[in-house]
Motif scaffolding. Sequence first.
Motif, PDB file in Angstrom:
ATOM      1  N   ASP A   1     -48.020 -37.103 150.688  1.00 47.46           N
ATOM      2  CA  ASP A   1     -49.102 -36.610 151.547  1.00 47.46           C
ATOM      3  C   ASP A   1     -50.065 -37.730 151.930  1.00 47.46           C
ATOM      4  O   ASP A   1     -50.525 -37.800 153.064  1.00 47.46           O
ATOM      5  CB  ASP A   1     -49.859 -35.475 150.850  1.00 47.46           C
ATOM      6  N   ASP A   2     -50.369 -38.608 150.978  1.00 48.92           N
ATOM      7  CA  ASP A   2     -51.276 -39.722 151.264  1.00 48.92           C
ATOM      8  C   ASP A   2     -50.669 -40.684 152.280  1.00 48.92           C
ATOM      9  O   ASP A   2     -51.357 -41.173 153.177  1.00 48.92           O
ATOM     10  CB  ASP A   2     -51.624 -40.481 149.982  1.00 48.92           C
ATOM     11  N   GLN A   3     -49.386 -40.942 152.133  1.00 49.01           N
ATOM     12  CA  GLN A   3     -48.712 -41.825 153.082  1.00 49.01           C
ATOM     13  C   GLN A   3     -48.670 -41.205 154.476  1.00 49.01           C
ATOM     14  O   GLN A   3     -48.815 -41.908 155.469  1.00 49.01           O
ATOM     15  CB  GLN A   3     -47.291 -42.134 152.607  1.00 49.01           C
ATOM     16  N   LEU A   4     -48.476 -39.887 154.533  1.00 48.49           N
ATOM     17  CA  LEU A   4     -48.479 -39.207 155.825  1.00 48.49           C
ATOM     18  C   LEU A   4     -49.849 -39.313 156.492  1.00 48.49           C
ATOM     19  O   LEU A   4     -49.943 -39.555 157.694  1.00 48.49           O
ATOM     20  CB  LEU A   4     -48.096 -37.736 155.669  1.00 48.49           C
ATOM     21  N   ASN A   5     -50.902 -39.133 155.704  1.00 52.51           N
ATOM     22  CA  ASN A   5     -52.255 -39.244 156.262  1.00 52.51           C
ATOM     23  C   ASN A   5     -52.516 -40.654 156.777  1.00 52.51           C
ATOM     24  O   ASN A   5     -53.128 -40.834 157.830  1.00 52.51           O
ATOM     25  CB  ASN A   5     -53.301 -38.865 155.207  1.00 52.51           C
ATOM     26  N   GLU A   6     -52.032 -41.638 156.054  1.00 51.43           N
ATOM     27  CA  GLU A   6     -52.202 -43.027 156.477  1.00 51.43           C
ATOM     28  C   GLU A   6     -51.411 -43.309 157.757  1.00 51.43           C
ATOM     29  O   GLU A   6     -51.916 -43.945 158.687  1.00 51.43           O
ATOM     30  CB  GLU A   6     -51.743 -43.963 155.356  1.00 51.43           C
TER      31      GLU A   6
ATOM     32  N   ASP B   1     -37.570 -39.922 158.021  1.00 50.92           N
ATOM     33  CA  ASP B   1     -38.390 -40.971 157.433  1.00 50.92           C
ATOM     34  C   ASP B   1     -39.737 -40.417 156.966  1.00 50.92           C
ATOM     35  O   ASP B   1     -40.276 -40.862 155.961  1.00 50.92           O
ATOM     36  CB  ASP B   1     -38.620 -42.101 158.433  1.00 50.92           C
ATOM     37  N   TYR B   2     -40.258 -39.466 157.698  1.00 48.62           N
ATOM     38  CA  TYR B   2     -41.533 -38.870 157.310  1.00 48.62           C
ATOM     39  C   TYR B   2     -41.364 -37.904 156.143  1.00 48.62           C
ATOM     40  O   TYR B   2     -42.269 -37.720 155.350  1.00 48.62           O
ATOM     41  CB  TYR B   2     -42.177 -38.144 158.486  1.00 48.62           C
ATOM     42  N   ASN B   3     -40.199 -37.281 156.029  1.00 45.08           N
ATOM     43  CA  ASN B   3     -39.962 -36.342 154.930  1.00 45.08           C
ATOM     44  C   ASN B   3     -40.057 -37.022 153.574  1.00 45.08           C
ATOM     45  O   ASN B   3     -40.445 -36.403 152.599  1.00 45.08           O
ATOM     46  CB  ASN B   3     -38.587 -35.674 155.070  1.00 45.08           C
ATOM     47  N   GLY B   4     -39.697 -38.285 153.510  1.00 45.79           N
ATOM     48  CA  GLY B   4     -39.721 -39.007 152.250  1.00 45.79           C
ATOM     49  C   GLY B   4     -41.094 -39.511 151.849  1.00 45.79           C
ATOM     50  O   GLY B   4     -41.261 -40.042 150.764  1.00 45.79           O
TER      51      GLY B   4
ATOM     52  N   ARG C   1     -45.702 -28.213 154.715  1.00 47.59           N
ATOM     53  CA  ARG C   1     -46.000 -28.447 153.294  1.00 47.59           C
ATOM     54  C   ARG C   1     -47.146 -27.562 152.810  1.00 47.59           C
ATOM     55  O   ARG C   1     -47.124 -27.042 151.706  1.00 47.59           O
ATOM     56  CB  ARG C   1     -46.321 -29.910 153.042  1.00 47.59           C
ATOM     57  N   THR C   2     -48.154 -27.405 153.665  1.00 50.94           N
ATOM     58  CA  THR C   2     -49.300 -26.562 153.300  1.00 50.94           C
ATOM     59  C   THR C   2     -48.867 -25.117 153.134  1.00 50.94           C
ATOM     60  O   THR C   2     -49.259 -24.444 152.168  1.00 50.94           O
ATOM     61  CB  THR C   2     -50.391 -26.661 154.362  1.00 50.94           C
ATOM     62  N   ARG C   3     -48.053 -24.629 154.054  1.00 50.54           N
ATOM     63  CA  ARG C   3     -47.586 -23.247 153.967  1.00 50.54           C
ATOM     64  C   ARG C   3     -46.670 -23.049 152.774  1.00 50.54           C
ATOM     65  O   ARG C   3     -46.706 -21.993 152.120  1.00 50.54           O
ATOM     66  CB  ARG C   3     -46.860 -22.857 155.249  1.00 50.54           C
ATOM     67  N   ALA C   4     -45.842 -24.021 152.475  1.00 52.24           N
ATOM     68  CA  ALA C   4     -44.941 -23.910 151.320  1.00 52.24           C
ATOM     69  C   ALA C   4     -45.742 -23.895 150.018  1.00 52.24           C
ATOM     70  O   ALA C   4     -45.397 -23.173 149.085  1.00 52.24           O
ATOM     71  CB  ALA C   4     -43.951 -25.061 151.315  1.00 52.24           C
TER      72      ALA C   4
END
Length: 67
Positions: A11-16, A5-8, A60-63
């Motif tokens: 970045d903004d949604q993850l921060n939220e 669910d988090y993979n989809g 994601r940052t490393r990729a």
Amino acid sequence: MANTDYNGQSDDQLNESLAQLKREQFNLRFQAATSQLEKPSRVREVRRDIARIKTLQTQRTRAASAK
């Protein structure tokens, strides 16, 4: 929430989501301190969800930097 669910999420949604989970963790700590915690297992779930999001952000940052 499952890792997929988090993979989809963007970045903004993850921060939220991370900010919301940290607020919930803060509230759960207060409930635990005052013995008002209804669902003790939720503390563990929230902690693990925070770790999942942080891991995904790091990946994601490393990729992005590897490109």
